[in-house]
Design an enzyme around this catalytic site. Structure first.
Site, PDB file in Angstrom:
ATOM      1  CB  SER A 114       5.088  -1.630  11.816  1.00 28.50           C
ATOM      2  OG  SER A 114       4.590  -0.332  12.063  1.00 28.50           O
ATOM      3  N   GLY A 152       2.145   2.225  10.756  1.00 24.94           N
ATOM      4  CA  GLY A 152       3.033   3.373  10.606  1.00 24.94           C
ATOM      5  C   GLY A 152       3.735   3.780  11.884  1.00 24.94           C
ATOM      6  CD  GLU A 164      -3.497  -2.818   7.360  1.00 23.01           C
ATOM      7  OE1 GLU A 164      -2.367  -2.949   6.886  1.00 23.01           O
ATOM      8  OE2 GLU A 164      -4.228  -1.843   7.122  1.00 23.01           O
ATOM      9  CG  HIS A 190      -5.994   1.621   5.169  1.00 18.85           C
ATOM     10  ND1 HIS A 190      -5.603   2.607   6.042  1.00 18.85           N
ATOM     11  CD2 HIS A 190      -4.940   0.780   5.044  1.00 18.85           C
ATOM     12  CE1 HIS A 190      -4.353   2.378   6.415  1.00 18.85           C
ATOM     13  NE2 HIS A 190      -3.926   1.276   5.825  1.00 18.85           N
ATOM     14  CD  GLU A 213      -3.192   5.379   6.728  1.00 17.51           C
ATOM     15  OE1 GLU A 213      -3.187   5.493   5.496  1.00 17.51           O
ATOM     16  OE2 GLU A 213      -2.232   4.896   7.370  1.00 17.51           O
ATOM     17  CE  LYS A 267      -0.293   3.191   4.816  1.00 14.47           C
ATOM     18  NZ  LYS A 267      -0.244   3.304   6.279  1.00 14.47           N
ATOM     19  CG  ASN A 305      -1.719   1.200   1.432  1.00 11.31           C
ATOM     20  OD1 ASN A 305      -1.799   2.037   0.549  1.00 11.31           O
ATOM     21  ND2 ASN A 305      -2.355   1.312   2.596  1.00 11.31           N
TER      22      ASN A 305
HETATM   23  P1  PGA Z   1       2.677   0.269   7.645  1.00  7.85           P
HETATM   24  O1  PGA Z   1       1.224   0.434   6.969  1.00  7.85           O
HETATM   25  O2  PGA Z   1       3.270  -0.986   7.103  1.00  7.85           O
HETATM   26  O3  PGA Z   1       3.422   1.504   7.226  1.00  7.85           O
HETATM   27  O4  PGA Z   1       2.437   0.194   9.108  1.00  7.85           O
HETATM   28  C1  PGA Z   1       0.388  -0.667   6.812  1.00  7.85           C
HETATM   29  C2  PGA Z   1      -0.925  -0.237   6.210  1.00  7.85           C
HETATM   30  O5  PGA Z   1      -1.417   0.850   6.561  1.00  7.85           O
HETATM   31  O6  PGA Z   1      -1.509  -0.952   5.376  1.00  7.85           O
END
Ligand code: PGA
Length: 251
Positions: A212, A173, A167, A95, A97, A11, A9
């Site tokens: 992460s 993140g 997740e 997701h 976010e 982003k 992803n």
């Molecule tokens: P990250 O993001 O690996 O940077 O923690 C994962 C995600 O949001 O899908």
């Protein structure tokens, strides 16, 4: 699950220049990977560019978001059939976010899941608890509730050919990965919850872990019996790191 999946992803991180470098390096490096489905999720304006760069590769194309509507007067929205037109196979829905920063409710997420399915694409349904919810021991209630909202709209059978990504919000993140045991516990519980409604679906559904994930943590995470791959944010922007996670999924 026989084939593992490693999904990247990106982003809101991209440019035509960096996309070219990153995708070319992935295509070259992924050629030797077997038994792992690699997928990249670029921002929407670059889907056509990345589709072309991926033309001769087994890496699949995904989109980060989709409209819940089919077509019409919805300024700024992108429909699932438009994504399909650009060779997209997988679409992220729900997701964290989007849930937390853009107010996507369980109902909207379910409608998006349905729109993706209707277009013949594969939704990657993201679910997960916040730190406060984990500390309140509400993790399973939260993830099961997020799953059930989709099941209520489309029926449990639709999950058999979908991907679920667990997740934990506190691990996205932040550099804090759930331990392999913590992740496995929730993955197993998700499968058990689905099994109460349809045993075959519980067995077939592909469940990715995200939060992460990096080359150092992937091996142990992927060794867990109910973890079928990873949804990777930050580390997917680095070709060598992302390919190393792909390698971890093979072993
Ligand atoms: P990250 O993001 O690996 O940077 O923690 C994962 C995600 O949001 O899908």
């Amino acid at each position: 699950m026989s084939t593992m999946m490693v999904a990247g992803n990106w982003k809101m991180n991209a440019s035509t220049l960096t996309n070219t470098d990153l995708t070319n390096a992935l295509v070259a490096g992924a050629a030797t990977l077997t038994n792992v489905q690699m997928v990249v999720f670029p921002p929407a304006p670059y889907l056509g560019q990345v589709q072309e760069l991926l033309a001769d590769s087994a890496i699949a194309l995904g989109a980060q978001n989709v409209s819940d509507k089919a077509q019409g007067a919805y300024t700024g929205e992108v429909s699932a059939t438009m994504l399909k037109d650009f060779g997209v196979k997988y679409v992220l829905v729900g997701h964290s976010e989007r849930r937390s920063l853009y107010g996507e409710s369980d109902a909207i997420v379910a409608a998006k899941f349905k729109a993706v399915k209707t277009a013949g694409l594969i939704p990657v349904l993201c679910i997960g608890e916040t730190l406060a919810q984990r500390e309140a021991e509400a993790t399973l209630d939260v993830v099961n509730g997020q799953l059930q909202a989709v099941i209520d709209l489309v029926g449990v059978a639709e999950l058999a050919t979908a991907v679920v990504a667990y997740e934990p919000v506190w691990a996205i993140g932040t550099g804090l990965t759930a331990s392999p045991e913590q992740a496995q516990e929730v993955h197993q519980a998700i499968r058990a919850y689905l099994a109460t409604q349809d045993a075959a679906v519980a067995e077939q559904v592909q469940i990715l872990y995200g939060g992460s994930v990096n080359a150092a943590t992937a091996n142990e995470l992927f060794a867990q019996s109910d973890i079928d791959g990873g949804l990777v944010g930050g580390a997917s922007l680095d070709a060598q790191a992302f390919l190393a996670i792909g390698q971890a999924a093979q072993s």
